[in-house]
Structure formats: structure tokens, C-alpha cells
Design a protein around this motif. Structure first.
Motif, PDB file in Angstrom:
ATOM      1  N   PRO A   2     -22.013  10.270  -1.830  1.00 23.70           N
ATOM      2  CA  PRO A   2     -23.528  10.397  -0.283  1.00 23.70           C
ATOM      3  C   PRO A   2     -24.106   9.169   0.181  1.00 23.70           C
ATOM      4  O   PRO A   2     -23.740   7.409  -0.321  1.00 23.70           O
ATOM      5  N   ILE A   4     -26.862   7.156   2.143  1.00 27.22           N
ATOM      6  CA  ILE A   4     -28.268   7.207   3.214  1.00 27.22           C
ATOM      7  C   ILE A   4     -27.923   5.825   3.660  1.00 27.22           C
ATOM      8  O   ILE A   4     -28.565   5.178   3.245  1.00 27.22           O
ATOM      9  N   ILE A  33     -25.365   6.521  -4.258  1.00 22.05           N
ATOM     10  CA  ILE A  33     -24.946   6.636  -2.871  1.00 22.05           C
ATOM     11  C   ILE A  33     -24.915   5.495  -1.743  1.00 22.05           C
ATOM     12  O   ILE A  33     -25.890   4.233  -2.440  1.00 22.05           O
ATOM     13  N   GLU A  61     -21.742  13.339   7.882  1.00 23.08           N
ATOM     14  CA  GLU A  61     -22.041  14.290   7.030  1.00 23.08           C
ATOM     15  C   GLU A  61     -23.691  12.798   6.332  1.00 23.08           C
ATOM     16  O   GLU A  61     -24.325  12.851   5.226  1.00 23.08           O
ATOM     17  N   VAL A  63     -27.199  10.657   6.186  1.00 22.78           N
ATOM     18  CA  VAL A  63     -28.735  10.691   5.962  1.00 22.78           C
ATOM     19  C   VAL A  63     -29.333   9.569   6.575  1.00 22.78           C
ATOM     20  O   VAL A  63     -28.592   8.680   6.250  1.00 22.78           O
ATOM     21  N   THR A 348     -35.022  12.174  -2.068  1.00 24.04           N
ATOM     22  CA  THR A 348     -33.513  11.770  -1.441  1.00 24.04           C
ATOM     23  C   THR A 348     -32.999  12.654  -1.703  1.00 24.04           C
ATOM     24  O   THR A 348     -32.174  13.322  -1.695  1.00 24.04           O
ATOM     25  N   LYS A 349     -32.492  13.457  -3.223  1.00 25.80           N
ATOM     26  CA  LYS A 349     -32.365  13.739  -3.775  1.00 25.80           C
ATOM     27  C   LYS A 349     -32.249  15.678  -3.636  1.00 25.80           C
ATOM     28  O   LYS A 349     -31.619  16.237  -2.793  1.00 25.80           O
ATOM     29  N   THR A 352     -30.153  15.173  -0.163  1.00 23.65           N
ATOM     30  CA  THR A 352     -28.961  15.319   0.206  1.00 23.65           C
ATOM     31  C   THR A 352     -28.559  16.253  -0.158  1.00 23.65           C
ATOM     32  O   THR A 352     -27.818  16.673  -0.119  1.00 23.65           O
ATOM     33  N   ASP A 353     -29.118  16.555  -1.495  1.00 22.39           N
ATOM     34  CA  ASP A 353     -29.241  18.421  -1.787  1.00 22.39           C
ATOM     35  C   ASP A 353     -28.615  19.390  -1.396  1.00 22.39           C
ATOM     36  O   ASP A 353     -28.832  20.798  -1.131  1.00 22.39           O
TER      37      ASP A 353
END
Length: 354
Positions: A2, A4, A33, A61, A63, A348-349, A352-353
Motif C-alpha cells: 500500500p 500513502i 506502507i 492505487e 492514497v 489509515t487502515k 486503505t482497506d
């Protein structure tokens, strides 16, 4: 992995927003991340750590975590991107509070206030660093908001104070301290008025105005002229930008922290003062009551002779001083870095989820 990526308008050493971005970057990387920091304005000393925002190469993808504090070309750039956006709202000072400051600062503030509603439909989650700031997000009709207090580094409290400055200020005089950039919304002129009346009680007292004058414009010149008119030119120190060691020395030698600002989005120096065991007297404006909670001494009005007497009590009455400091120490636990990062990880989870 992931991703960010964080975006800040300005990356300069010691800046509260950039400091938080660094803490977040380290945490994000520790959670697996990827996180790089991009900025519009980058201090030369940070050019190896921060990338110009126009060098960002968007991936579908990604963030984007935008630390919002001023309108600029960066905000226009991010507004136009399709990637999922997490807005970190640090407040934008209303421009009418900045009359007398440099025109670029007032223009950036006006744009920042004007553009904020444009991000409402663009943002997956907006995290304000105070309940006061969350009210701005609600007014701008952001659909999903939450409060996460400003995450601050611990470096300042572990830094050896500048010994020369420490010795200079440890001369038995009462030191009234204020930390913050020289700006009209901070109302440093009201601190000068307070010092004028306090010196009727304690003629050796001085005022330490610690903060950068970048953007101060004519307001900085006004303060110096006003100090001369009050006969305080030798009783006021304008520090300009200071090192971490110098800032530690100012906090460790201060007698009382006095804040009479008219507009604060969070007010980091209040937390720093609490952690240094420095009693606080503050005007109850904007985010200040929320940051202090039930700690410190909050003023509902600015009566300078009465304020001077109150400061004198904090300096001379050890029982009162210890009671105030104890209440502040308890309040400071709400801003524990590890605790705030755990909250940040939860948000943040969620992003991202989904």
C-alpha cells in the motif's frame, strides 16, 4: 505494498506540520506502507528528504495525504487528481486576522478558506487536529470527519538546552514566554501591554517572543515601534527563528507561558509548555480551550492589570503554581505520540482497506 504519499505546502526544519508528516512517514513505513513526502516549497537542507510535488508520478492505487493549511498551487494540483484523498486539516487562518502581514500570506489564507469546500466531495476522510478545526470541515460539508490531535515529536524534550542562552536567561529575572510566528492573529501587541502592567509589579521582568518573522510584514515593525512607545525596547526579546536547543532553553528558563492569541487551530506551544512543567495563562479563543482542556488558567477577557496580578501570583505563590502544573501534566497525557499514532493507524487502515 500500500502507498500513502504525503503532501505539504512547505517543508522547513522545525515546522509543526512538516514534523508531523515526518512522524507519520516513519510510522507508515513501519506498518509496511510506502510513504514519500512531496512539497511545494522545500528548505535547502531538506532537498534529499522531500521531493518537489511536480515530480510526483500518480499511480491509480495511491492514497494521497494532504496536510491542508494554506491555499496554493499544490492545492489546485491535488484537487485535480483522481486518487483517493485523505485530508489532514490544520486550519487556515481567516485573512482578516492577517491585516499587516505580508500580502502573500494573506492571499494564501484567503485562497485556502475559499477552496476548502471544493475538497469536500473529493475527500474520503478529513482528519482535523482539533474539535475547533472540525467545525470548519462541517461548515464546508465534508461527509466524513474525525479529530486526531497534532502529533508532535519528542526531540525537544530530550534536547540539551543551549548553554549560552540558558545562562543568559537564568539571571533571576521573571521571563514571560510566548512561542509562535510573529503574526497579527497571535496578538503579540497584547503581550506587550501585559508586560507594561506587569513591570509595575516586577520592574525586571521581560518578554520573550520566540518565533520566525517570515511573513510578518509591517506587523513586525509595528511591534518594535509599540515596544519603544511603551518604554519596553530593552525588556522584549525578538528571537527570530531558533534552533531546537535554543527553544529548549527558552522553555526551561521561562516563568510563565502567556498566550493572548485571537486565532489558533491547535496551538502546539501549549502542549510543549505542559510537558515542560511551565504554568500557562491563555486567552480562551478558538482552539485554545480545547487543547488546554481543564488545565492551565483560561481568560475570558483581556484585562491587562488583572492579568499582570494573576501572572505575579503564578510566579510567587508556590502552591498555586504547583497545582496548575500538576493539572497540565495530567492533560498532556492526551497528546502522547504513541497513543495518537495508534489512532492514526486505525484511520489509515480504514482508508486503505476500502
Amino acid at each position: 505494498m500500500p502507498t500513502i504519499h504525503q503532501f505539504v505546502t512547505g517543508a522547513t526544519p522545525g515546522n509543526a506540520i512538516y514534523n508531523e508528516a515526518l512522524i507519520m512517514q516513519q510510522a507508515l513505513r513501519g506498518w509496511g506502507i510506502r510513504s514519500d513526502i512531496f512539497a511545494e516549497h522545500i528548505h535547502p537542507s531538506l532537498q534529499k528528504m522531500v521531493t518537489p510535488y511536480d515530480q510526483y508520478r500518480p499511480q491509480s492505487e495511491d492514497v494521497l495525504l494532504f496536510h491542508y493549511s494554506l491555499g496554493s498551487a499544490l492545492s489546485d494540483y491535488l484537487l485535480a487528481l483522481p486518487q483517493k484523498l485523505l485530508l489532514r486539516y490544520h486550519n487556515v487562518t481567516p485573512p482578516h486576522f492577517l491585516v499587516g502581514a505580508n500580502p502573500w500570506l494573506r492571499a494564501g489564507a484567503a485562497k485556502g478558506r475559499r477552496d476548502l469546500p471544493l475538497f469536500a466531495s473529493r475527500t474520503a476522510l478529513a482528519l482535523a487536529d482539533s474539535t475547533f478545526n472540525e467545525q470548519d470541515l462541517a461548515a464546508a460539508q465534508f461527509p466524513k470527519t474525525a479529530v486526531l490531535p497534532l502529533i508532535q515529536p519528542n526531540d525537544l524534550f530530550n534536547t540539551q538546552p543551549d548553554l549560552d542562552l540558558l545562562n543568559q536567561l537564568h539571571d533571576g529575572c521573571t521571563n514571560l514566554l510566548f512561542v509562535g510566528r510573529i503574526a497579527p492573529n497571535k496578538r503579540q501587541e497584547d503581550l506587550l501591554k501585559t508586560l507594561y502592567f506587569y513591570r509595575q509589579i516586577d520592574p525586571t521582568a521581560r518578554l520573550l517572543l520566540v518565533g520566525s518573522e517570515d511573513g510578518a510584514g509591517s506587523y513586525g515593525r509595528f511591534l518594535r515601534t509599540f515596544a519603544q512607545e511603551l518604554g519596553l525596547e530593552t525588556a522584549v526579546q525578538f528571537s527570530g527563528h531558533v534552533s531546537l536547543a535554543q527553544l529548549a532553553a527558552y522553555y526551561r528558563t521561562a516563568s510563565v507561558y502567556v498566550c493572548l492569541s485571537e486565532h489558533e487551530g491547535f496551538c502546539q506551544p501549549l502542549v510543549e509548555s505542559m510537558r515542560f512543567g511551565l504554568p500557562i495563562v491563555a486567552y480562551a479563543s478558538t482552539a485554545v480551550p480545547g487543547t488546554l482542556g481543564n488545565a492551565g488558567i483560561l481568560l475570558q477577557e483581556k484585562n491587562y492589570p488583572v492579568l499582570a496580578e494573576l501572572i505575579h501570583l503564578l510566579v510567587t505563590d508556590s502552591a498555586l503554581r504547583e497545582k496548575v502544573i500538576a493539572g497540565q501534566a495530567e492533560r498532556a497525557t492526551a497528546f502522547n505520540q504513541e497513543q495518537l499514532l495508534a489512532q492514526f493507524q486505525k484511520w489509515t487502515k480504514l482508508i486503505t482497506d476500502n
